[in-house]
Design a protein around this motif. Structure first.
Motif, mmCIF file in Angstrom:
data_model
loop_
_atom_site.group_PDB
_atom_site.id
_atom_site.type_symbol
_atom_site.label_atom_id
_atom_site.label_comp_id
_atom_site.label_asym_id
_atom_site.label_seq_id
_atom_site.Cartn_x
_atom_site.Cartn_y
_atom_site.Cartn_z
ATOM 1 N N SER A 31 37.922 -26.528 -3.643
ATOM 2 C CA SER A 31 36.893 -25.502 -3.869
ATOM 3 C C SER A 31 35.729 -26.089 -4.656
ATOM 4 O O SER A 31 34.553 -25.826 -4.344
ATOM 5 C CB SER A 31 37.527 -24.319 -4.609
ATOM 6 O OG SER A 31 36.540 -23.528 -5.174
ATOM 7 N N SER A 32 36.043 -26.911 -5.694
ATOM 8 C CA SER A 32 34.934 -27.453 -6.501
ATOM 9 C C SER A 32 34.100 -28.437 -5.667
ATOM 10 O O SER A 32 32.881 -28.507 -5.811
ATOM 11 C CB SER A 32 35.461 -28.102 -7.787
ATOM 12 O OG SER A 32 35.771 -29.442 -7.565
ATOM 13 N N GLU A 33 34.753 -29.166 -4.734
ATOM 14 C CA GLU A 33 33.990 -30.085 -3.880
ATOM 15 C C GLU A 33 33.094 -29.306 -2.917
ATOM 16 O O GLU A 33 31.970 -29.705 -2.637
ATOM 17 C CB GLU A 33 34.944 -30.997 -3.079
ATOM 18 C CG GLU A 33 35.682 -32.019 -3.898
ATOM 19 C CD GLU A 33 34.772 -32.850 -4.806
ATOM 20 O OE1 GLU A 33 33.614 -33.147 -4.423
ATOM 21 O OE2 GLU A 33 35.221 -33.194 -5.919
ATOM 22 N N VAL A 34 33.630 -28.176 -2.426
ATOM 23 C CA VAL A 34 32.820 -27.341 -1.517
ATOM 24 C C VAL A 34 31.612 -26.798 -2.271
ATOM 25 O O VAL A 34 30.481 -26.794 -1.764
ATOM 26 C CB VAL A 34 33.667 -26.189 -0.918
ATOM 27 C CG1 VAL A 34 32.784 -25.177 -0.195
ATOM 28 C CG2 VAL A 34 34.699 -26.738 0.053
ATOM 29 N N LEU A 35 31.833 -26.362 -3.522
ATOM 30 C CA LEU A 35 30.725 -25.854 -4.338
ATOM 31 C C LEU A 35 29.685 -26.938 -4.557
ATOM 32 O O LEU A 35 28.478 -26.701 -4.498
ATOM 33 C CB LEU A 35 31.254 -25.370 -5.703
ATOM 34 C CG LEU A 35 31.838 -23.970 -5.726
ATOM 35 C CD1 LEU A 35 32.407 -23.660 -7.103
ATOM 36 C CD2 LEU A 35 30.768 -22.927 -5.364
ATOM 37 N N ARG A 36 30.160 -28.129 -4.829
ATOM 38 C CA ARG A 36 29.289 -29.283 -5.060
ATOM 39 C C ARG A 36 28.424 -29.551 -3.814
ATOM 40 O O ARG A 36 27.214 -29.748 -3.912
ATOM 41 C CB ARG A 36 30.199 -30.470 -5.352
ATOM 42 C CG ARG A 36 29.529 -31.724 -5.801
ATOM 43 C CD ARG A 36 30.638 -32.732 -6.086
ATOM 44 N NE ARG A 36 30.160 -34.087 -6.064
ATOM 45 C CZ ARG A 36 29.562 -34.671 -7.097
ATOM 46 N NH1 ARG A 36 29.377 -33.988 -8.204
ATOM 47 N NH2 ARG A 36 29.145 -35.913 -7.020
ATOM 48 N N MET A 37 29.086 -29.501 -2.641
ATOM 49 C CA MET A 37 28.353 -29.728 -1.397
ATOM 50 C C MET A 37 27.343 -28.612 -1.138
ATOM 51 O O MET A 37 26.226 -28.852 -0.698
ATOM 52 C CB MET A 37 29.333 -29.817 -0.223
ATOM 53 C CG MET A 37 29.963 -31.172 -0.087
ATOM 54 S SD MET A 37 30.654 -31.395 1.535
ATOM 55 C CE MET A 37 31.992 -30.252 1.511
ATOM 56 N N GLN A 38 27.776 -27.382 -1.478
ATOM 57 C CA GLN A 38 26.892 -26.230 -1.259
ATOM 58 C C GLN A 38 25.608 -26.392 -2.077
ATOM 59 O O GLN A 38 24.503 -26.198 -1.595
ATOM 60 C CB GLN A 38 27.621 -24.956 -1.665
ATOM 61 C CG GLN A 38 26.883 -23.712 -1.205
ATOM 62 C CD GLN A 38 27.588 -22.440 -1.654
ATOM 63 O OE1 GLN A 38 28.716 -22.486 -2.173
ATOM 64 N NE2 GLN A 38 26.944 -21.326 -1.479
ATOM 65 N N ARG A 39 25.809 -26.801 -3.333
ATOM 66 C CA ARG A 39 24.657 -26.960 -4.215
ATOM 67 C C ARG A 39 23.750 -28.089 -3.713
ATOM 68 O O ARG A 39 22.522 -27.973 -3.708
ATOM 69 C CB ARG A 39 25.131 -27.247 -5.632
ATOM 70 C CG ARG A 39 23.979 -27.280 -6.572
ATOM 71 C CD ARG A 39 24.348 -27.311 -7.994
ATOM 72 N NE ARG A 39 23.155 -27.686 -8.731
ATOM 73 C CZ ARG A 39 23.160 -28.093 -9.954
ATOM 74 N NH1 ARG A 39 24.290 -28.134 -10.624
ATOM 75 N NH2 ARG A 39 22.038 -28.416 -10.556
ATOM 76 N N LEU A 40 24.396 -29.162 -3.269
ATOM 77 C CA LEU A 40 23.621 -30.299 -2.760
ATOM 78 C C LEU A 40 22.780 -29.879 -1.557
ATOM 79 O O LEU A 40 21.586 -30.194 -1.467
ATOM 80 C CB LEU A 40 24.587 -31.434 -2.376
ATOM 81 C CG LEU A 40 23.933 -32.675 -1.784
ATOM 82 C CD1 LEU A 40 23.023 -33.356 -2.797
ATOM 83 C CD2 LEU A 40 24.976 -33.647 -1.290
ATOM 84 N N VAL A 41 23.422 -29.131 -0.655
ATOM 85 C CA VAL A 41 22.697 -28.697 0.551
ATOM 86 C C VAL A 41 21.529 -27.781 0.169
ATOM 87 O O VAL A 41 20.426 -27.892 0.710
ATOM 88 C CB VAL A 41 23.667 -27.998 1.528
ATOM 89 C CG1 VAL A 41 22.915 -27.323 2.662
ATOM 90 C CG2 VAL A 41 24.647 -29.012 2.096
ATOM 91 N N GLU A 42 21.787 -26.888 -0.818
ATOM 92 C CA GLU A 42 20.697 -26.004 -1.264
ATOM 93 C C GLU A 42 19.547 -26.809 -1.858
ATOM 94 O O GLU A 42 18.368 -26.536 -1.588
ATOM 95 C CB GLU A 42 21.224 -25.006 -2.312
ATOM 96 C CG GLU A 42 21.860 -23.786 -1.666
ATOM 97 C CD GLU A 42 22.702 -22.984 -2.643
ATOM 98 O OE1 GLU A 42 22.620 -23.252 -3.853
ATOM 99 O OE2 GLU A 42 23.456 -22.114 -2.184
ATOM 100 N N ASP A 43 19.892 -27.825 -2.664
ATOM 101 C CA ASP A 43 18.857 -28.676 -3.268
ATOM 102 C C ASP A 43 18.069 -29.419 -2.197
ATOM 103 O O ASP A 43 16.838 -29.518 -2.260
ATOM 104 C CB ASP A 43 19.501 -29.698 -4.217
ATOM 105 C CG ASP A 43 19.889 -29.050 -5.549
ATOM 106 O OD1 ASP A 43 19.533 -27.871 -5.747
ATOM 107 O OD2 ASP A 43 20.573 -29.703 -6.358
ATOM 108 N N LEU A 44 18.788 -29.936 -1.208
ATOM 109 C CA LEU A 44 18.114 -30.667 -0.131
ATOM 110 C C LEU A 44 17.160 -29.759 0.635
ATOM 111 O O LEU A 44 16.043 -30.137 0.981
ATOM 112 C CB LEU A 44 19.143 -31.260 0.843
ATOM 113 C CG LEU A 44 19.975 -32.425 0.302
ATOM 114 C CD1 LEU A 44 21.020 -32.841 1.315
ATOM 115 C CD2 LEU A 44 19.083 -33.610 -0.033
ATOM 116 N N LEU A 45 17.642 -28.542 0.845
ATOM 117 C CA LEU A 45 16.816 -27.554 1.546
ATOM 118 C C LEU A 45 15.545 -27.255 0.748
ATOM 119 O O LEU A 45 14.442 -27.193 1.305
ATOM 120 C CB LEU A 45 17.636 -26.274 1.732
ATOM 121 C CG LEU A 45 17.432 -25.542 3.045
ATOM 122 C CD1 LEU A 45 17.817 -26.427 4.207
ATOM 123 C CD2 LEU A 45 18.235 -24.252 3.062
#
Ligand SMILES: Nc1ncnc2c1ncn2[C@@H]1O[C@H](COP(=O)(O)OP(=O)(O)OP(=O)(O)O)[C@@H](O)[C@H]1O
Ligand SMILES: [Mg+2]
Length: 510
Positions: free
Chosen positions: A317-331
């Motif tokens: 779950s924490s890795e998914v959150l990390r990826m989610q945040r990264l994708v949002e930042d990239l966006l």
């Protein structure tokens, strides 16, 4: 007609620029030289004719003065006509006509009404006599040609005719008409025309010989630019540059701008490549962890132990959150790169924003002392309130992340010089080494990237927080700077334009 115009346009756009410039300059040159030549010819002819008229007048004056008893004067304008002439006057007129007739000129005496009183005598080599109609005589006597007229004789040769009134006792007794061929003047004008034509032709030949290579030399850098840009486009050779120009003219500046443009393109291209590779690299780590955890679950590493499966699920779950945040930042960065600036620009109450960030920082803190100090007379700012709160939260998150649990994080806001509002986030954490400081706003930059991602602390993010903050603050017309002393602490300073007489806008919850 329109089709022809279109065809002509199409044709002219296909002619090389060097030919177009040569043709235009030569065309203008020809028109100017021809105009000048025509003016010289006309003025020379007029001057010679005036000279001839004066000579005939002088001849007539001498002849009149040589008459016995001086019966006439030459008058201008003529006096009233006299009806009947005495025999003495008539014989004087005959003598006058004879004296003025020669191989070069012909003289006749006309009555004031225009009829011939004394015809030209039969001088063997005298020019062809000229007969003017009474209307022509009247016109020549009254217009501003000084009683002169150019006519063609029976042999189609040009002759200059001068009409001089003869006055006796204030009355016009007759009109003296002297005519002379203009062949000498015509010959001179023909020779002059030939010389001018030769001159214009010669000047044009020299102009052609010089203009074409000169224009070619002037346009050579343009050809070079065209060739290089084609090569860059075809081969994607963005490292190529044009030779630095020696001149500071339009072509020199064009070359400089072209080089700058290619440099910017090259930087953007490299940056994009780097961005994609960094983003993939950042995504690879959480994906590897996720895959590992999933495989462990699949092969039944937990052996039915609920606590082990929960631990694996929590890690995933924490890795998914990390990826989610990264994708949002990239966006967010992609949007900023596309030029989509802050969605809203409102008048924002700084105190309200600081209070909200302060509350969120309290929740993030792992024991650090969180403080806030906002000046009583703080101005509002023009910004996107949600974005501003998000930026401040990112900076506070950094401060909390890189400050020991017994450290302190302080939010300070006050009015600055030049109508600005200054917001600072200060901490007394581990600080940033001087050599790393210029890079902290770069995308994916982390001071200690290797260590910061080591599990289990994994305090480091993806290195996008400050890069996004900088772009967002600059998009709102503000500035962001960072000061740090390694081992002592860090201060991030944001400066935004202040507004007075404001309408307050509070941020929506993040
Ligand atoms: N207050 C601070 N104290 C010490 N180092 C800092 C501080 N703020 C930023 N840094 C350093 O600057 C780097 C870049 O910060 P940035 O916020 O851009 O990235 P991040 O926090 O690592 O990741 P992200 O914000 O994307 O989760 C950090 O990795 C950290 O090394
Ligand atoms: Mg950060």
């Amino acid at each position: 007609m329109r089709r022809m115009k279109q065809k002509l346009n199409k044709w002219t756009t296909h002619i090389p620029i060097r030919w177009r410039l040569t043709l235009i300059s030569l065309g203008l040159f020809t028109v100017l030289l021809s105009g000048l030549g025509t003016i010289i010819l006309l003025m020379s002819e007029q001057a010679l004719l005036n000279n001839q008229i004066d000579a005939l007048h002088n001849e007539a004056l001498l002849a009149v003065k040589g008459l016995r008893n001086h019966p006439f004067v030459l008058s201008k304008p003529p006096g009233p006509p006299e009806g009947q002439l005495s025999p003495a006057l008539l014989s004087s007129l005959i003598v006058l006509g004879e004296r003025l007739t020669s191989s070069n000129s012909d003289a006749i005496i006309l009555s004031p009404s225009g009829t011939v009183m004394v015809p030209s005598n039969d001088f063997p080599l005298a020019p062809m006599p000229i007969r003017l109609s009474p209307a022509e005589i009247h016109q020549a006597m009254t217009d501003d040609s000084e009683g002169s007229k150019l006519v063609r004789d029976a042999h189609k040769l040009r002759q200059l005719v001068v009409l001089i009134p003869l006055v006796n006792d204030h009355q016009t007794v007759a009109i003296l008409q002297i005519s002379t061929p203009t062949s000498t003047i015509d010959e001179f004008i023909t020779t002059l025309r030939f010389i001018l034509l030769l001159g214009v032709g010669g000047a044009l030949s020299i102009a052609i010989a010089l203009t074409f290579p000169l224009i070619g030399t002037a346009l050579r850098p343009l050809v070079e630019i065209e060739r290089t840009s084609r090569y860059i486009a075809e081969e994607r050779a963005l490292s190529m540059r044009l030779c630095a120009p020696a001149t500071n003219d339009e072509i020199g500046r064009l070359t400089l701008s072209f080089n700058q443009m290619v440099e910017q393109l090259e930087t953007a291209f490299k940056r994009q490549k780097q961005f994609v590779s960094d983003a993939s690299h950042e995504l690879r780590t959480p994906l590897t962890v996720l895959r590992g955890s999933l495989e462990m679950l699949l092969i039944g590493v937990d052996r039915g132990d609920i606590e082990t499966s929960r631990r694996l699920a929590r890690s995933m779950s924490s890795e998914v959150l990390r990826m989610q945040r990264l994708v949002e930042d990239l966006l967010a960065l992609t949007r900023l790169d596309e030029g989509r600036r802050a969605a809203r620009e409102d008048i924002v109450n700084v105190r309200t924003i600081i209070d909200k960030v302060y509350d969120q920082a309290q929740q993030l803190a792992r024991g650090q002392d969180i403080r806030s100090d906002v000046a009583a007379n703080i101005f509002s700012v023009r910004a996107d309130p949600d974005r501003l709160q998000q930026i401040l939260l990112n900076i506070v998150e950094n401060a909390v992340k890189y400050t020991a649990t017994d450290g302190c994080v302080k939010l300070v806001a006050c009015n600055g010089v030049d109508n600005t509002v200054v917001i600072e986030v200060r901490d007394n954490g581990k600080g940033i080494p001087a050599e790393a400081l210029p890079h902290v706003f770069d995308r994916f930059y982390r001071v200690d990237s290797a260590r910061s991602r080591i599990a289990p602390q994994r305090i480091g993010g993806s290195g996008l927080g400050l890069a996004i903050a900088k772009e967002l603050i600059e998009a709102q017309g503000g500035t962001i700077t960072i000061d740090s002393i390694f081992g002592q602490g860090t201060t991030v300073t944001i400066r935004l334009h202040a507004v007075t007489n404001d309408v307050e806008v509070t941020p929506q919850s993040l």
